[in-house]
Design an enzyme around this catalytic site. Structure first.
Site, PDB file in Angstrom:
ATOM      1  N   LYS A  59      33.668  20.968  86.846  1.00 58.95           N
ATOM      2  CA  LYS A  59      32.488  20.526  87.598  1.00 58.95           C
ATOM      3  C   LYS A  59      31.977  19.232  86.956  1.00 58.95           C
ATOM      4  O   LYS A  59      31.390  19.252  85.881  1.00 58.95           O
ATOM      5  CB  LYS A  59      31.406  21.601  87.575  1.00 58.95           C
ATOM      6  CG  LYS A  59      30.161  21.244  88.390  1.00 58.95           C
ATOM      7  CD  LYS A  59      29.156  22.390  88.356  1.00 58.95           C
ATOM      8  CE  LYS A  59      27.926  22.037  89.187  1.00 58.95           C
ATOM      9  NZ  LYS A  59      27.165  20.908  88.617  1.00 58.95           N
ATOM     10  N   ASP A  61      29.816  16.170  85.968  1.00 61.10           N
ATOM     11  CA  ASP A  61      28.370  15.958  85.840  1.00 61.10           C
ATOM     12  C   ASP A  61      28.069  14.495  86.162  1.00 61.10           C
ATOM     13  O   ASP A  61      28.040  13.630  85.293  1.00 61.10           O
ATOM     14  CB  ASP A  61      27.920  16.298  84.423  1.00 61.10           C
ATOM     15  CG  ASP A  61      26.396  16.387  84.307  1.00 61.10           C
ATOM     16  OD1 ASP A  61      25.722  16.377  85.351  1.00 61.10           O
ATOM     17  OD2 ASP A  61      25.899  16.478  83.168  1.00 61.10           O
ATOM     18  N   CYS A 100      27.827  12.363  43.070  1.00 66.00           N
ATOM     19  CA  CYS A 100      27.089  11.725  44.164  1.00 66.00           C
ATOM     20  C   CYS A 100      27.922  10.594  44.776  1.00 66.00           C
ATOM     21  O   CYS A 100      28.373   9.699  44.055  1.00 66.00           O
ATOM     22  CB  CYS A 100      25.762  11.174  43.645  1.00 66.00           C
ATOM     23  SG  CYS A 100      24.841  10.211  44.865  1.00 66.00           S
ATOM     24  N   CYS A 124      26.130   7.060  43.977  1.00 63.99           N
ATOM     25  CA  CYS A 124      25.977   6.437  42.659  1.00 63.99           C
ATOM     26  C   CYS A 124      26.942   6.958  41.610  1.00 63.99           C
ATOM     27  O   CYS A 124      27.006   6.421  40.504  1.00 63.99           O
ATOM     28  CB  CYS A 124      24.543   6.594  42.156  1.00 63.99           C
ATOM     29  SG  CYS A 124      24.111   8.293  41.702  1.00 63.99           S
ATOM     30  N   CYS A 182      22.084  15.274  43.543  1.00 60.18           N
ATOM     31  CA  CYS A 182      22.450  14.168  42.655  1.00 60.18           C
ATOM     32  C   CYS A 182      21.466  14.121  41.491  1.00 60.18           C
ATOM     33  O   CYS A 182      20.254  14.239  41.681  1.00 60.18           O
ATOM     34  CB  CYS A 182      22.412  12.854  43.429  1.00 60.18           C
ATOM     35  SG  CYS A 182      22.475  11.378  42.394  1.00 60.18           S
ATOM     36  N   CYS A 241      20.173   5.923  41.678  1.00 62.01           N
ATOM     37  CA  CYS A 241      20.895   6.267  42.905  1.00 62.01           C
ATOM     38  C   CYS A 241      20.354   5.438  44.066  1.00 62.01           C
ATOM     39  O   CYS A 241      19.180   5.573  44.434  1.00 62.01           O
ATOM     40  CB  CYS A 241      20.749   7.750  43.215  1.00 62.01           C
ATOM     41  SG  CYS A 241      21.656   8.255  44.692  1.00 62.01           S
TER      42      CYS A 241
END
Length: 719
Positions: A135, A137, A437, A440, A461, A467
């Site tokens: 169907k 849309d 992280c 960093c 972290c 960071c």
């Protein structure tokens, strides 16, 4: 809305009185008509598909129970809305009706059962062929051909009269202006105008680049593009068309639904290759679920699967009821759910250092919104483990390349709720959550809750000040009111200075004036600044080159160290150097420094872990070295305890105190120059034990620490 209809709206259909039902049908007719106007005439829906479908379903259920109350303006008696005045009007030679909806597998079984009963179709007569097709849309369109040539194109409108969009339709490549081969003298071809996902994304990017308004989803984009008063604008939009139905025909080229669609393909129309002929309900449902899982890979939006009785003679016998044919139904997908492909898992670092996994999805429209991202919460969620430790999704993990089911409920961020292992690529690997992280390179850790012994669900972290993902938020915290409180250095200034590379770390704040003297472009010459405001900022910065120890500790933005804990630490250790050296030593959990830190009343393991992890990072120590070249933390203010006999001693309170609360006892001890610890160690000088004292009293006796009663305490400190 009247008070009467308000109350009726909350009543279940089977419990409505005749009067309530009448009021409710009136309310529903008005509300649905308003939604229809926004959706059909303005291409700007104001409610989700699920909410709209629920309104129509309630209306139909009330009418089925109270057929005598069916209104002339009932949504069950009309299709769409009247055409707008911007276009000419075309009356459809055969009305363009809409379809009833099925919402689950049982509704499909009911549909086939009703068809068989109506036709008195005995199973011994053979299979009842039913077609199944996606169907689309988009926006319904009827094309009229005479002598094989396109003469007009009209939208559905209200089902009887539509908008004349002939000039616009001629610009769509999928719509032939002349039919191929032998076609009937009059042939009305009906189908859906839509926009492919890739074209939709390109159009929105172009609109945004030119300062225009972007579309919410491909359906809105297709409808808005087709209904342009200037055909040149429509021609610039990448519209497409699928043919799947017909209106007036002077002769029929086939006697089945499948045959008719095949003929349309031969005449030059694009027809959907996913259309299938089924011979049982189970086969229909299997096709539905198969298409549902392919939804994101089709390249265009669908919102369900349409079933139609294949034989045209049976369609004619079945006929119509109100606004819908008896021989067809639309099996809608769950309005707030969809299957799609998990293309990638991206780790985002939040302002508090939380590493949050985000699912990068093959775009799919869910509830009227194009979804390309979904939250994955944390690494346990990816592994299929819930917050309570119980399995999620049957314990199935998530891997890049998986076919996943997503859910979007209202304004809630979409989330992945299931995965189809049958469609998992053979080379899919378990996702390895990073332990450093991505922004960093600092360690990313999961803290241990001291009471439950369980890991925190979120990995964070430990980079803190260095960071970049946390940098601006950390800087805003650093200059905030309860930290350095630098007047004129607010969020706006932090963002601007960071973007321009002027302040990347806290130490840069205090070298800003010196660097400004050497800069070609002075701060006073920047937009929004002047000589006075620049001078005031530099003065405010210089006024904070000496700062209270507890403010300095709080300004570092160490997780779990708020104002209260910062004051505790400052008061306990007294000076920055003492505190700093203690934290470096406390990183060794077998050290006396670690035990002492944990013994400070009000600190605890979670805070101790956060503080020692912060100072263990060489990045943070480097930042602190640079900062301490510019500022001086002042020693904590010494309490004048006079000749207090407990000044400088470490006190532990245990058991039930009867003359004061635990907080009062702590405050009193600190007022007399003592330090309050939460546990007994060899560094404890005195234990004040009330009734019910347990392990702390035992530990004090083992270590030969002096123990006194609450009354003795008051006598010791002078009443």
């Amino acid at each position: 809305m009247t008070e009467k209809s308000d109350s009726a709206a909350a009543v279940a259909v089977e419990a409505l009185t005749l009067e309530q039902a009448e009021a409710e049908l009136k309310r529903l007719a008005a509300e649905i008509a308003e939604h229809d106007k926004h959706y059909f005439a303005e291409d700007a829906p104001t409610v989700s598909d699920a909410e709209y479908d629920a309104l129509r379903k309630r209306n139909n259920e009330i009418e089925a129970r109270f057929p005598e109350l069916i209104r002339g303006d009932s949504p069950s008696q009309r299709v769409g809305v009247e055409p707008t005045s911007g276009f000419g009007k075309i009356t459809h030679s055969i009305p363009m009706l809409s379809l009833d909806n099925a919402f689950d597998d049982d509704d499909v079984r009911d549909f086939v059962g009703r068809v068989r009963r109506f036709l008195k179709y005995d199973p011994l007569m053979g299979a009842l062929g039913v077609t199944a097709e996606p169907k689309i849309d988009g926006l319904s369109l009827s094309l009229r051909y005479e002598g094989g040539k396109l003469v007009s194109a009209a939208t559905r409108g209200d089902g009887t009269v539509g908008e004349n969009v002939t000039a616009n339709a001629r610009t769509i490549a999928d719509i032939p202006t002349e039919l191929k081969g032998k076609a009937p003298d009059v042939a009305e071809i009906r189908g859906e105008v839509y926009m492919a996902h890739a074209d939709f994304q390109s159009l929105n990017a172009r609109m945004a680049a030119n300062g225009g308004k972007v579309f919410a989803n491909p359906r809105n984009a297709a409808a808005g593009s087709l209904r342009q008063l200037n055909p040149d604008i429509t021609a610039s939009r990448p519209l497409r068309f699928f043919a799947y139905a017909w209106g007036e025909m002077t002769s029929l080229p086939a006697d089945t639904q499948m045959g008719m669609v095949e003929a349309m393909g031969a005449w030059g129309f694009a027809v959907n290759p996913k259309m299938q002929l089924c011979e049982s309900v189970d086969e229909l449902i299997a096709v539905y679920h198969g298409i549902e899982e392919e939804r994101a890979t089709l390249g265009y939006d669908i919102d369900g699967v349409v079933y139609k009785v294949d034989r045209l003679d049976l369609q004619e016998r079945l006929g119509y009821v109100s606004r819908s044919p008896r021989w067809a139904i639309a099996h809608k997908f769950p309005a707030e759910q969809a299957f799609t492909i998990l293309n990638d898992i991206e780790i985002q670092v939040g302002r508090t250092g939380a590493l949050t996994p985000v699912a990068k999805l093959e775009p799919v429209t869910v509830g009227g919104v194009v979804v390309s991202n979904a939250t994955l919460h944390n690494e346990d969620y990816i592994k299929g483990i819930g917050q309570d430790g119980e399995p999620l999704r049957g314990g199935k993990d998530l891997r890049i390349g998986d076919t996943v089911k997503i859910q979007r409920a209202g304004d809630v961020i979409p989330q992945v709720i299931d995965v189809d292992l049958d469609k998992r690529p053979a080379d899919a690997e378990p996702f390895e959550f990073p332990t450093v992280c991505p922004a960093c390179g600092s360690h990313a850790v999961r803290e241990i809750h001291p009471k439950t012994g369980r890991q925190d669900a979120v990995r964070r972290c430990t980079g803190g000040l260095i960071c970049p993902a946390q940098a601006t938020e950390k800087l805003k915290h650093f200059v905030s009111r309860n930290a350095f409180d630098i007047e004129g250095f607010g969020d706006k200034q932090v963002d601007a200075f960071y973007t321009d590379g002027l302040v990347m770390a806290p130490a840069d704040i205090f070298t800003l004036e010196e660097r400004d003297r050497r800069a070609l472009t002075k701060l006073r010459n920047r937009e929004g600044w002047g000589a006075v405001s620049a001078r005031n900022l530099f003065e405010a910065i210089n006024a904070r080159r000496e700062i209270d120890l507890h403010r300095f500790i709080f300004a570092l933005g160490i997780r779990h160290v708020g104002e209260g804990n910062a004051k505790l630490l400052a008061r306990y250790y007294g000076s920055w150097e003492t505190f700093y050296q203690a934290m470096l030593k406390a990183h060794d959990h077998d050290s006396d420094a670690w035990a002492e830190l944990n013994n400070i009343d009000g600190v605890g393991t979670i805070v101790a872990e956060a503080v020692t992890e912060f100072f263990a990072e060489s990045h943070n120590r480097d930042q602190l070295t640079a900062l301490l070249e510019q500022v001086t933390p002042k020693d904590a203010e010494k309490i004048d305890a006079g000749d207090s006999p407990v000044a400088g001693k470490t006190i532990v309170f245990t058991g039930s105190l009867e003359r004061m609360t635990r907080d009062e006892a702590k405050a009193m001890a600190e007022r007399f120059g003592a330090k309050v610890s939460g546990s007994v160690s060899k560094k404890t000088d005195l234990v004040v034990a009330g009734p019910g004292a347990g392990s702390k009293l035992t530990k004090a006796q083992e270590l030969d620490v002096e123990v006194i009663s609450e009354d003795d305490w008051f006598e010791l400190v002078g009443g």
